[in-house]
Scaffold this active site. Structure first.
Site, short mmCIF file in Angstrom:
data_model
loop_
_atom_site.label_atom_id
_atom_site.label_comp_id
_atom_site.label_asym_id
_atom_site.label_seq_id
_atom_site.Cartn_x
_atom_site.Cartn_y
_atom_site.Cartn_z
N LYS A 63 0.88 -1.17 0.00
CA LYS A 63 0.00 0.00 0.00
C LYS A 63 0.92 1.22 0.00
CE LYS A 63 -4.09 1.95 2.25
NZ LYS A 63 -5.36 1.63 2.88
N SER A 132 -1.21 -10.39 0.74
CA SER A 132 -1.78 -10.19 -0.60
C SER A 132 -3.06 -11.00 -0.77
CB SER A 132 -0.73 -10.64 -1.63
OG SER A 132 -1.25 -10.53 -2.90
N ASP A 176 -16.24 1.47 7.48
CA ASP A 176 -16.26 1.51 6.02
C ASP A 176 -16.45 0.10 5.45
OD1 ASP A 176 -16.39 2.89 3.67
OD2 ASP A 176 -14.23 3.19 3.46
P1 ATP Z 1 -10.35 4.26 0.25
O1 ATP Z 1 -10.49 5.39 -0.70
O2 ATP Z 1 -11.45 3.22 0.07
O3 ATP Z 1 -10.21 4.65 1.68
P2 ATP Z 1 -7.58 3.48 0.49
O4 ATP Z 1 -6.72 4.55 -0.07
O5 ATP Z 1 -7.68 3.34 1.98
O6 ATP Z 1 -9.02 3.51 -0.17
P3 ATP Z 1 -7.57 0.63 0.24
O7 ATP Z 1 -9.08 0.58 0.24
O8 ATP Z 1 -6.88 0.06 1.42
O9 ATP Z 1 -7.06 2.11 -0.07
O10 ATP Z 1 -7.07 -0.10 -1.09
C1 ATP Z 1 -7.54 0.27 -2.35
C2 ATP Z 1 -7.85 -0.99 -3.15
O11 ATP Z 1 -6.65 -1.77 -3.29
C3 ATP Z 1 -8.84 -1.94 -2.47
O12 ATP Z 1 -10.19 -1.59 -2.73
C4 ATP Z 1 -8.45 -3.27 -3.10
O13 ATP Z 1 -9.00 -3.43 -4.38
C5 ATP Z 1 -6.94 -3.14 -3.23
N1 ATP Z 1 -6.27 -3.76 -2.06
C6 ATP Z 1 -6.10 -3.19 -0.84
N2 ATP Z 1 -5.46 -4.01 -0.01
C7 ATP Z 1 -5.21 -5.15 -0.71
C8 ATP Z 1 -4.58 -6.41 -0.39
N3 ATP Z 1 -4.07 -6.64 0.81
N4 ATP Z 1 -4.51 -7.34 -1.36
C9 ATP Z 1 -5.03 -7.12 -2.60
N5 ATP Z 1 -5.64 -5.96 -2.94
C10 ATP Z 1 -5.73 -4.99 -2.02
#
Ligand code: ATP
Length: 337
Positions: A63, A132, A176
């Protein structure tokens, strides 16, 4: 449903205790230590990429934080909170955090020195190496299949309930819950992800500084429009019931293909939520309709899972008849589409 109403709005504020030791260490890695693969998803302040560590061959979901956006939008508090909370959670239904690192190369390469110094002040704005989830989002499974069968939805909902019970027992409200934040492992089990909107309750088992405060008032609401409960729109304090409402919306979406309050604009969605304007398709079973109806109770304390009996009422609902709660993770999940 991936329109404006599915974007997350969140705000938290927390500081790390000085004596606190992280389980997931901050490593001295850089992005060059990984072989980057496909982009799993793009969030409002991060990009999540499949990455293989070159020396160990281990695969992670990195991330990668958009530090520029986080600084500009003043979102550091809830980035810190997500890291602190994920570090302390350990459950098969919650995405695991392995380690974090500060990618100084990508931090500096595209900015001038002044910008770089500002960014370095974000000492907790680390990139995260997560477990993952190769099966993707539950949202995409629903989209690919059109809608899920009651057996499929029952299994997924049970795994979410099992993980939510753990999260709530830790004194946390996720805030969420939605199909985009329910990820699937390669074999098809559910993992709850995205703790960027999490709220620790006063009795939380999670270590945060006692003076940690939340600046929720700065936002109109926290969460995602289509899944936000009516009491949040009325600025009531957050409760575990918030997640149970979102679970009701998510279960409705699994069974029908769309969220129950879907409409042309956020304003119209909010009107329908406040009016509790729910229309059940006639193919929903009596049990599914009853459970969703109860989860979408206007009174958060009446939602199954929020009452004095805790999760027992929710788990004993006839919709979950046949579920063996003690062996969920050993069972064969629905086939991925
Ligand atoms: P939001 O705008 O929803 O708050 P964010 O910036 O917090 O988003 P995440 O929701 O954590 O980001 O991640 C974005 C996307 O990445 C997720 O919706 C998912 O599709 C993908 N993703 C996140 N974590 C993982 C993971 N551990 N393995 C695979 N895909 C992931």
């Amino acid at each position: 449903n991936k329109d404006n109403s599915s974007n997350t709005v969140a705000s938290n504020n927390v500081q790390r205790s000085k004596s606190f030791a992280f389980r997931a260490p901050q490593e001295n890695f850089s992005i060059q230590d990984f072989e980057l693969g496909k982009i799993y998803g793009v969030g409002s302040y991060s990009k999540v990429v499949r990455a293989k560590k070159k020396d160990t061959g281990m695969v992670y979901a990195l991330k990668i934080m958009d530090k520029k956006f986080i600084t500009k939008e003043n979102k550091t508090a809830y980035v810190k909170l997500e890291r602190i909370v994920l570090d302390q959670l350990e459950h098969p239904g919650v995405v695991r955090l392995y380690f974090t690192f500060q990618d100084t190369f990508s931090l500096c390469s595209s900015f001038n020195l002044l910008h770089c110094l500002t960014l370095f002040s974000l000492i907790y704005c680390e990139d995260m190496a997560l477990e993952s989830c190769e099966g993707g989002e539950l949202f995409d499974q629903i989209t690919r299949k059109g809608r899920l069968s009651e057996d499929e939805a029952c299994f997924y909902a049970a795994e979410v309930v099992d993980a939510l019970e753990y999260i709530h027992n830790m004194g946390l409200i996720h805030r969420d819950i939605k199909p985009e934040n329910l990820l699937l492992t390669t074999d098809g089990h559910i993992k709850i992800a995205d703790f960027g909107s999490v709220k620790p309750m006063q009795n939380s088992q999670i270590t945060v500084l006692p003076n940690a405060s939340s600046d929720d008032k700065a936002c109109t609401f926290v969460g995602t429009a289509a899944y936000v409960p009516p009491e949040v729109l009325n600025s009531s304090p957050a409760t575990f019931g918030n997640d149970l409402w979102a679970l009701g919306c998510t279960l409705y979406q699994m069974l029908s293909g769309t969220s129950p309050f879907k409409d042309a604009s956020e304003w119209l969605i909010f009107q329908r939520i406040i009016a509790r304007d729910i229309r059940f398709p006639n193919y929903f079973s009596e049990e599914a309709r009853d459970l969703i109806d109860r989860l979408l109770d206007l009174d958060p304390s009446k939602r199954p899972g929020a009452g004095p009996d805790g999760y027992a009422t929710l788990k004993m609902h006839p919709f979950f008849r046949g579920i063996d709660w003690s062996s969920l993770r050993a069972q064969t999940p629905p086939k991925l589409a």
